[in-house]
Scaffold this motif. Structure first.
Motif, mmCIF file in Angstrom:
data_model
loop_
_atom_site.group_PDB
_atom_site.id
_atom_site.type_symbol
_atom_site.label_atom_id
_atom_site.label_comp_id
_atom_site.label_asym_id
_atom_site.label_seq_id
_atom_site.Cartn_x
_atom_site.Cartn_y
_atom_site.Cartn_z
ATOM 1 N N PRO A 1 -7.452 17.143 -4.605
ATOM 2 C CA PRO A 1 -6.462 18.135 -4.167
ATOM 3 C C PRO A 1 -5.377 17.576 -3.251
ATOM 4 N N LEU A 2 -5.523 16.335 -2.825
ATOM 5 C CA LEU A 2 -4.598 15.778 -1.843
ATOM 6 C C LEU A 2 -3.633 14.756 -2.441
ATOM 7 N N ALA A 3 -3.716 14.503 -3.732
ATOM 8 C CA ALA A 3 -2.912 13.462 -4.366
ATOM 9 C C ALA A 3 -1.996 14.040 -5.429
ATOM 10 N N SER A 4 -0.908 13.348 -5.689
ATOM 11 C CA SER A 4 -0.053 13.701 -6.829
ATOM 12 C C SER A 4 -0.769 13.402 -8.128
ATOM 13 N N ARG A 5 -1.523 12.301 -8.121
ATOM 14 C CA ARG A 5 -2.234 11.888 -9.317
ATOM 15 C C ARG A 5 -3.435 11.024 -8.934
ATOM 16 N N VAL A 6 -4.530 11.199 -9.640
ATOM 17 C CA VAL A 6 -5.717 10.372 -9.453
ATOM 18 C C VAL A 6 -6.021 9.692 -10.773
ATOM 19 N N ILE A 7 -6.118 8.373 -10.736
ATOM 20 C CA ILE A 7 -6.458 7.636 -11.940
ATOM 21 C C ILE A 7 -7.660 6.751 -11.644
ATOM 22 N N GLN A 8 -8.343 6.330 -12.687
ATOM 23 C CA GLN A 8 -9.504 5.462 -12.536
ATOM 24 C C GLN A 8 -9.241 4.128 -13.208
ATOM 25 N N SER A 9 -9.852 3.114 -12.639
ATOM 26 C CA SER A 9 -9.583 1.738 -13.063
ATOM 27 C C SER A 9 -10.858 0.926 -12.886
ATOM 28 N N PRO A 10 -10.993 -0.185 -13.618
ATOM 29 C CA PRO A 10 -12.077 -1.113 -13.286
ATOM 30 C C PRO A 10 -11.956 -1.532 -11.824
ATOM 31 N N PRO A 11 -13.073 -1.774 -11.144
ATOM 32 C CA PRO A 11 -13.007 -2.131 -9.725
ATOM 33 C C PRO A 11 -12.343 -3.480 -9.498
#
Length: 229
Positions: free
Chosen positions: A53-63
């Motif tokens: 709820p606090l971000a424009s966008r959340v994405i996931q990536s390999p660490p």
């Protein structure tokens, strides 16, 4: 297609204990028009629930910090990029400071740093980091690297290596321009020095940096770094 503006890129991995404070302080910049992108590397705690709820966008990536920062840059719409650690707070009016710095002769830069924690040496360590960076033109990721989209692309992004990615990126960016070394300070956690001891951490980082300068592989250095920690 990149838009005119600022994209703040924060990488996370199991940061539920601290991420609320970091992102809460960035909401003013977000409401003023900056894009706030969270790149998570596979958190197993409550990080994703907290950041959404606090971000424009959340994405996931390999660490991996370099991979996550590159993924954030690929997703960013702004033509000015700021790479912020999850335990770091920006100074007031950071958006204006970055935009002004990059509108002059500099294509990249960093802030001075203040370390927050219990150890009495943290002020000295921060002073040394800032002074060394001005002398060498090399910046630490703790100092919050920022750059134009064009500079990021020309440098080829952060190198896909497990350690010293900030040092290598600084070397690449130095070929494009001198860094803007802003005296306004980001505030970063001194938890590494509090946890492992100031002199132990200083000796370790200088030893690893020297061996990296001598040409030793980041993979070998990363294994030693993880072992010592």
């Amino acid at each position: 297609m990149a838009e005119t503006g600022l994209s703040l890129i924060v990488v996370t991995l199991n940061e539920a204990d601290i991420i609320d404070e970091t992102l809460g302080r960035l909401q003013g910049l977000r409401h003023a028009g900056s894009e706030l992108i969270i790149v998570d590397g596979g958190s197993q705690d409550d990080t994703l629930t907290r950041v959404t709820p606090l971000a424009s966008r959340v994405i996931q990536s390999p660490p991996g910090r370099a991979r996550q920062m590159n993924a954030g840059a690929d997703a960013a719409r702004g033509n000015h990029l700021v790479f912020l650690h999850a335990d770091t707070q920006l100074p007031p009016h950071a958006d204006r400071l970055v935009m002004n710095a990059l509108s002059r002769d500099h294509r990249w830069g960093r802030f001075d740093i203040r370390l927050q924690g219990r150890h009495p040496m943290l002020g000295v360590i921060a002073f040394a980091m800032n002074h060394r960076s001005r002398l060498t033109g090399i910046a630490s990721g703790d100092q919050t690297l920022f750059m134009t989209r064009e500079a990021f692309d020309t440098a080829g992004g952060f190198p896909d290596q497990p350690l010293m990615e900030d040092i290598e990126m600084s070397r690449r960016l130095k070929r494009l321009s001198t860094p803007a070394c802003l005296r306004e300070k980001v505030t970063s956690s001194g938890r590494r020095w509090d946890r492992d001891g100031a002199w132990t951490t200083i000796r370790l980082m200088w030893r690893l940096r020297f061996r990296y300068w001598r040409g030793e592989s980041p993979e070998t250095l990363a294994r030693e770094y993880r072992h010592v920690r």
